[in-house]
Design an enzyme around this catalytic site. Structure first.
Site, PDB file in Angstrom:
ATOM      1  N   ARG A  55       0.803  -1.223   0.000  1.00 42.85           N
ATOM      2  CA  ARG A  55       0.000   0.000   0.000  1.00 42.85           C
ATOM      3  C   ARG A  55       0.834   1.270   0.000  1.00 42.85           C
ATOM      4  NH1 ARG A  55      -3.376  -3.083   1.476  1.00 42.85           N
ATOM      5  NH2 ARG A  55      -1.737  -3.896   2.779  1.00 42.85           N
ATOM      6  N   THR A  56       1.742   1.344   0.943  1.00 42.45           N
ATOM      7  CA  THR A  56       2.482   2.595   1.109  1.00 42.45           C
ATOM      8  C   THR A  56       3.308   2.889  -0.142  1.00 42.45           C
ATOM      9  OG1 THR A  56       2.578   2.168   3.464  1.00 42.45           O
ATOM     10  CG2 THR A  56       4.085   3.815   2.630  1.00 42.45           C
ATOM     11  N   LYS A  84      25.204  -5.843  -1.162  1.00 46.53           N
ATOM     12  CA  LYS A  84      26.659  -5.951  -1.335  1.00 46.53           C
ATOM     13  C   LYS A  84      27.393  -5.412  -0.114  1.00 46.53           C
ATOM     14  CE  LYS A  84      26.251  -5.055  -6.285  1.00 46.53           C
ATOM     15  NZ  LYS A  84      26.323  -3.925  -7.211  1.00 46.53           N
ATOM     16  N   ARG A 105      11.552   3.349   3.296  1.00 42.85           N
ATOM     17  CA  ARG A 105      11.101   2.440   4.359  1.00 42.85           C
ATOM     18  C   ARG A 105      12.249   1.487   4.652  1.00 42.85           C
ATOM     19  NH1 ARG A 105       5.655  -1.034   4.997  1.00 42.85           N
ATOM     20  NH2 ARG A 105       4.976   1.065   5.536  1.00 42.85           N
ATOM     21  N   HIS A 133       5.684   5.896  11.357  1.00 40.96           N
ATOM     22  CA  HIS A 133       5.147   5.830   9.992  1.00 40.96           C
ATOM     23  C   HIS A 133       4.224   7.033   9.854  1.00 40.96           C
ATOM     24  CE1 HIS A 133       3.645   4.506   6.277  1.00 40.96           C
ATOM     25  NE2 HIS A 133       2.872   3.502   6.650  1.00 40.96           N
TER      26      HIS A 133
END
Lengths: 307, 157
Positions: A55-56, A84, A105, A133
């Site tokens: 969703r985000t 890496k 995120r 959030h």
């Protein structure tokens, strides 16, 4: 009222004042009404999702593209140079040369704050582990303001996992800007942590505590539901015995007022029955869709395009 | 009931150095851990003295060492009730006032294993959010901690 948000990073709810929040809400409403058109034309936004999200991430992508901007980035840490062994600081410094704003995120808490240490570009935290959030909270408040012009004096129920849900913790802080009364509805094992009730006591926000929404449903203007994760209970029998008190189905609707709006950050599992979707009080999909104009307005303000 | 009689005690007298008194027991060892035991002269520590001011108290004397501002800040975080006297020629020449700093970097580590400070080996940074007892909020993961022994033990060399 003019509020300057240009070049600001939005990492945590504590970075934003009530004035800024209300300013964002006002601009988001104008964006939703189509006032600004392709205001992100010529802008490149980086979308760095070190942790998967549906969703985000899609909501940010849609927000940028619908406003005429370009979006670059990755959808998991596996497809970035983190695999890496690159440090977060180096990734952010590098990406800073490719774009105008970074949305990120990360499963590590504090990652977005760290990113804002090493770049002058605005950073939007789209979730850092169990910490913050903020844009979820912005769209939650926006949705509430669409239904009720003023939140002062409203009764707002927060139900489900009140102990671990970062959505609930952020929302609670934002709601405390308004003269609301909060109703905490949860099993004892997932009750709202004391640090939050202490905070509410300090700032004189009134709240009540319930174990079943049926006891207070008729008083509520909004009922904000979150998922109760079975794995939070040591004893599955205990989970089964309480789960029913936090599930809204057709019968459960009768315990709510005719005007109690039902919200949920999604994804839901079984806490709201599909049969409830058709009810005019169910606004959780509308809520998810509001992520687009709210995120557009936020990006516009941070880039200084929307004044 | 009369005042509880305090037993007389003797701790090595110093001509020059720092006396940290009225450390509420049992925080003496934590203060010592934070300041470090390395010293030019004798370091003496007394634990669990009776004290009218703090109930039971600990005491540390550093011979030849005059503690600096940074060290005073460290003590302030752990034992804001302590008193610090600077000694020269066997006399108290300064009663150092203890003010809890607003921010602290470096010597305490965040205990959240999923904090970016620990994952990326960064310099820890805390804001003081409460003063009695001192509570610190990690600038990064935003968890709030009371100062604990573990936070010092985990410090990077």
């Amino acid at each position: 009222m003019s509020v300057k948000m240009k070049n600001k990073s939005i990492i945590s709810l504590k970075d934003i004042s009530k004035d800024e929040l209300m300013y964002l809400m006002k601009r988001a409403k104008e964006v939703k009404e189509g006032k600004y058109g392709n205001f992100l034309e010529g802008k490149i936004i980086s979308s760095l999702f070190f942790e998967p999200s549906t969703r985000t991430r899609l909501s940010f992508h849609s927000a940028v593209k619908r406003a005429g901007g370009d979006i670059i980035g990755f959808a998991s840490a596996g497809s970035s140079s983190t695999k890496k062994g690159e440090s977060l600081g180096d990734t952010i410094k590098t990406v800073s040369g490719y774009c105008d704003l970074i949305v990120m995120r990360h499963h590590v808490e504090g990652a977005a704050r760290r990113a804002s240490d090493v770049t002058d570009l605005p950073i939007i935290n789209a979730g850092d582990g169990a910490n913050q959030h903020p844009t979820q909270t912005f769209l939650d408040i926006f949705t509430m303001l669409e239904k009720k012009e003023n939140l002062d004096g409203l009764n707002i129920g927060l139900m489900g996992d009140l102990k671990y849900s970062r959505t609930i913790h952020s929302l609670l802080v934002a709601l405390s800007f308004f003269g609301v009364r909060l109703y905490f509805i949860s099993p004892e094992a997932l009750a709202i942590p004391e640090r939050y009730t202490d905070y509410l006591d300090d700032i004189n926000v009134e709240y009540e505590v319930y174990k079943d929404f049926k006891e207070c449903g008729k008083d509520l203007d909004f009922l904000y539901c979150t998922r109760i994760q079975k794995e939070r209970f040591y004893d599955p029998v205990e989970y089964e015995s309480v789960a029913g008190s936090y599930i809204i189905d057709k019968e459960g609707l009768s315990y709510l007022d005719e005007e109690t709006y039902i919200m949920h950050p999604l994804p839901r599992v079984d806490e709201i029955a599909v049969e409830v979707d058709e009810d005019q009080r169910a606004i959780y999909f509308e809520q998810a869709h509001n992520g687009v104009p709210v995120r557009q307005a936020l990006i516009g303000l941070l880039l200084g395009i929307i004044k | 009931m009369g005042k509880k009689k305090e037993r007389p005690y003797k701790v090595f007298k110093i001509e020059k150095g720092t006396v940290i008194d009225h450390i509420p027991a049992p925080k003496g060892l934590l203060v010592l851990e934070v300041l470090g035991k390395k010293n030019d002269g004798i370091v003496s520590i007394g634990l669990n003295f009776d004290s009218q001011k703090v109930g039971k108290k600990d005491l540390i004397k550093f011979e030849n060492k005059i503690i600096d501002k940074e060290e005073t800040d460290k003590i302030a975080l752990i034992a804001p009730e302590a008193t610090i006297n600077i000694i020269e020629n066997g006399e108290v020449v300064e009663k150092r006032s203890i003010d809890v700093p607003q921010e602290i970097t470096g010597f305490l580590n965040c205990l959240n294993p999923n904090c970016v400070v620990n994952r990326e080996n960064l310099q820890p940074h805390f804001e003081v959010v409460e003063e009695g007892p001192v509570k610190l909020r990690c600038k990064y993961c935003e968890r709030v901690w009371e100062v604990k022994y573990d936070m010092v033990e985990n410090k990077r060399k």
